[in-house]
Motif scaffolding. Structure first.
Motif, PDB file in Angstrom:
ATOM      1  N   GLU A  33       0.822  -1.208   0.000  1.00 54.11           N
ATOM      2  CA  GLU A  33       0.000   0.000   0.000  1.00 54.11           C
ATOM      3  C   GLU A  33       0.858   1.261   0.000  1.00 54.11           C
ATOM      4  N   PHE A  34       1.934   1.268   0.771  1.00 44.31           N
ATOM      5  CA  PHE A  34       2.796   2.444   0.888  1.00 44.31           C
ATOM      6  C   PHE A  34       3.896   2.477  -0.168  1.00 44.31           C
ATOM      7  N   ASP A  35       4.012   1.409  -0.963  1.00 44.10           N
ATOM      8  CA  ASP A  35       5.078   1.279  -1.942  1.00 44.10           C
ATOM      9  C   ASP A  35       6.442   1.437  -1.269  1.00 44.10           C
ATOM     10  N   GLU A  36       6.610   0.706  -0.174  1.00 43.77           N
ATOM     11  CA  GLU A  36       7.839   0.720   0.632  1.00 43.77           C
ATOM     12  C   GLU A  36       8.336  -0.710   0.751  1.00 43.77           C
ATOM     13  N   SER A  37       9.607  -0.861   1.131  1.00 46.68           N
ATOM     14  CA  SER A  37      10.140  -2.201   1.358  1.00 46.68           C
ATOM     15  C   SER A  37       9.541  -2.772   2.639  1.00 46.68           C
ATOM     16  N   THR A  38       9.401  -4.091   2.682  1.00 49.77           N
ATOM     17  CA  THR A  38       8.859  -4.718   3.888  1.00 49.77           C
ATOM     18  C   THR A  38       9.769  -4.449   5.084  1.00 49.77           C
ATOM     19  N   ASN A  39      11.077  -4.339   4.854  1.00 50.62           N
ATOM     20  CA  ASN A  39      11.993  -4.089   5.956  1.00 50.62           C
ATOM     21  C   ASN A  39      11.750  -2.723   6.598  1.00 50.62           C
ATOM     22  N   SER A  40      11.572  -1.677   5.794  1.00 50.34           N
ATOM     23  CA  SER A  40      11.351  -0.338   6.371  1.00 50.34           C
ATOM     24  C   SER A  40      10.011  -0.280   7.112  1.00 50.34           C
ATOM     25  N   VAL A  41       9.006  -0.956   6.583  1.00 44.32           N
ATOM     26  CA  VAL A  41       7.703  -0.983   7.257  1.00 44.32           C
ATOM     27  C   VAL A  41       7.812  -1.795   8.550  1.00 44.32           C
ATOM     28  N   ARG A  42       8.525  -2.922   8.505  1.00 43.82           N
ATOM     29  CA  ARG A  42       8.701  -3.759   9.694  1.00 43.82           C
ATOM     30  C   ARG A  42       9.402  -2.988  10.818  1.00 43.82           C
ATOM     31  N   VAL A  43      10.443  -2.251  10.479  1.00 45.49           N
ATOM     32  CA  VAL A  43      11.180  -1.472  11.482  1.00 45.49           C
ATOM     33  C   VAL A  43      10.254  -0.480  12.174  1.00 45.49           C
ATOM     34  N   GLU A  44       9.443   0.228  11.401  1.00 44.16           N
ATOM     35  CA  GLU A  44       8.542   1.236  11.989  1.00 44.16           C
ATOM     36  C   GLU A  44       7.394   0.588  12.754  1.00 44.16           C
ATOM     37  N   LEU A  45       6.880  -0.522  12.252  1.00 50.79           N
ATOM     38  CA  LEU A  45       5.842  -1.249  12.995  1.00 50.79           C
ATOM     39  C   LEU A  45       6.375  -1.694  14.356  1.00 50.79           C
ATOM     40  N   ASN A  46       7.604  -2.206  14.357  1.00 46.29           N
ATOM     41  CA  ASN A  46       8.209  -2.637  15.619  1.00 46.29           C
ATOM     42  C   ASN A  46       8.404  -1.466  16.576  1.00 46.29           C
ATOM     43  N   ARG A  47       8.844  -0.326  16.059  1.00 43.27           N
ATOM     44  CA  ARG A  47       9.038   0.850  16.917  1.00 43.27           C
ATOM     45  C   ARG A  47       7.714   1.317  17.526  1.00 43.27           C
ATOM     46  N   LEU A  48       6.678   1.367  16.704  1.00 42.18           N
ATOM     47  CA  LEU A  48       5.374   1.815  17.202  1.00 42.18           C
ATOM     48  C   LEU A  48       4.763   0.801  18.173  1.00 42.18           C
ATOM     49  N   THR A  49       5.009  -0.475  17.913  1.00 39.74           N
ATOM     50  CA  THR A  49       4.513  -1.517  18.823  1.00 39.74           C
ATOM     51  C   THR A  49       5.275  -1.467  20.144  1.00 39.74           C
ATOM     52  N   ASP A  50       6.601  -1.328  20.075  1.00 40.24           N
ATOM     53  CA  ASP A  50       7.416  -1.228  21.296  1.00 40.24           C
ATOM     54  C   ASP A  50       7.027  -0.011  22.131  1.00 40.24           C
ATOM     55  N   ALA A  51       6.609   1.071  21.473  1.00 35.18           N
ATOM     56  CA  ALA A  51       6.180   2.272  22.188  1.00 35.18           C
ATOM     57  C   ALA A  51       4.770   2.127  22.751  1.00 35.18           C
ATOM     58  N   GLY A  52       4.088   1.040  22.375  1.00 41.75           N
ATOM     59  CA  GLY A  52       2.740   0.798  22.870  1.00 41.75           C
ATOM     60  C   GLY A  52       1.651   1.478  22.065  1.00 41.75           C
ATOM     61  N   LEU A  53       2.018   2.142  20.969  1.00 36.86           N
ATOM     62  CA  LEU A  53       1.026   2.832  20.145  1.00 36.86           C
ATOM     63  C   LEU A  53       0.231   1.874  19.272  1.00 36.86           C
ATOM     64  N   LEU A  54       0.838   0.755  18.905  1.00 32.15           N
ATOM     65  CA  LEU A  54       0.152  -0.266  18.119  1.00 32.15           C
ATOM     66  C   LEU A  54       0.101  -1.551  18.924  1.00 32.15           C
ATOM     67  N   GLU A  55      -0.916  -2.336  18.652  1.00 31.50           N
ATOM     68  CA  GLU A  55      -1.002  -3.671  19.246  1.00 31.50           C
ATOM     69  C   GLU A  55      -1.199  -4.668  18.114  1.00 31.50           C
ATOM     70  N   THR A  56      -0.895  -5.919  18.398  1.00 28.53           N
ATOM     71  CA  THR A  56      -0.985  -6.946  17.371  1.00 28.53           C
ATOM     72  C   THR A  56      -1.932  -8.057  17.796  1.00 28.53           C
ATOM     73  N   VAL A  57      -2.495  -8.687  16.782  1.00 26.18           N
ATOM     74  CA  VAL A  57      -3.353  -9.852  16.966  1.00 26.18           C
ATOM     75  C   VAL A  57      -2.902 -10.869  15.927  1.00 26.18           C
ATOM     76  N   ASP A  58      -2.720 -12.097  16.350  1.00 27.83           N
ATOM     77  CA  ASP A  58      -2.351 -13.154  15.413  1.00 27.83           C
ATOM     78  C   ASP A  58      -3.615 -13.705  14.773  1.00 27.83           C
ATOM     79  N   GLU A  59      -3.650 -13.666  13.444  1.00 31.12           N
ATOM     80  CA  GLU A  59      -4.752 -14.246  12.680  1.00 31.12           C
ATOM     81  C   GLU A  59      -4.143 -15.292  11.754  1.00 31.12           C
ATOM     82  N   GLY A  60      -4.121 -16.514  12.236  1.00 33.74           N
ATOM     83  CA  GLY A  60      -3.467 -17.577  11.480  1.00 33.74           C
ATOM     84  C   GLY A  60      -1.969 -17.317  11.468  1.00 33.74           C
TER      85      GLY A  60
END
Length: 168
Positions: A33-60
């Protein structure tokens, strides 16, 4: 505005996605969607999750991300994102300057969290300034790059499926 506070463009895209609506997403879909590499998106997702701003749910086998509504800054970040999009300002201008606006609703796909490039607004009121409305629609398109579609009703409907409500 946000780019002066948050320096990562990918992080800004993620904040806008998750805090503008109750959106969810997983790594590969977000990268596409963002036309970005999965690595750059993963790094930011991890930062936001570590900061508690995002949460995750496992779906399969997928790890799905969403905004953490329990975070102390959830409302503040959501308000910043709303101001970034300019919707709050647009709705305030409509209610203040359009005439006898009883209520204003954001409806349709955008209200349900799908940013299709169109923002639908339902205005309830009489004798509204349609010329000024056209001016606002054009300015909004110039600023937000989103088409504004306005529906006008003189009387309140029995059921309106809008999320954001402005007016008296």
């Amino acid at each position: 505005m946000l780019s002066s506070i948050v320096t990562s463009k990918t992080r800004i895209k993620l904040l806008l996605k998750f805090f503008s609506h109750n959106n969810t997403g997983y790594l590969r879909a977000l990268a596409k969607e963002f036309d970005e590499s999965t690595n750059s998106v993963r790094v930011e997702l991890n930062r936001l999750t570590d900061a508690g701003l995002l949460e995750t749910v496992d779906e399969g086998r997928l790890k799905v991300y969403k905004a953490n509504e329990g975070h102390p800054f959830f409302s503040e970040i959501r308000n910043m994102v709303s101001k970034f999009f300019g919707l709050e300002e647009l709705m305030e201008k409509i209610v203040r300057r359009m005439g006898a606006v009883d209520k204003a609703y954001i409806i349709g796909e955008y209200a349900m969290g799908n940013d299709t490039g169109e923002i639908e607004i339902l205005l309830i009121g009489k004798n509204l300034d349609l010329q000024y409305l056209e001016f606002l629609k054009n300015k909004t398109y110039e600023k937000l790059q989103r088409k504004v579609i306005v529906h006008i009703q003189e009387d309140e409907l029995e059921e309106v499926k809008g999320i954001m409500i402005f007016g008296s």
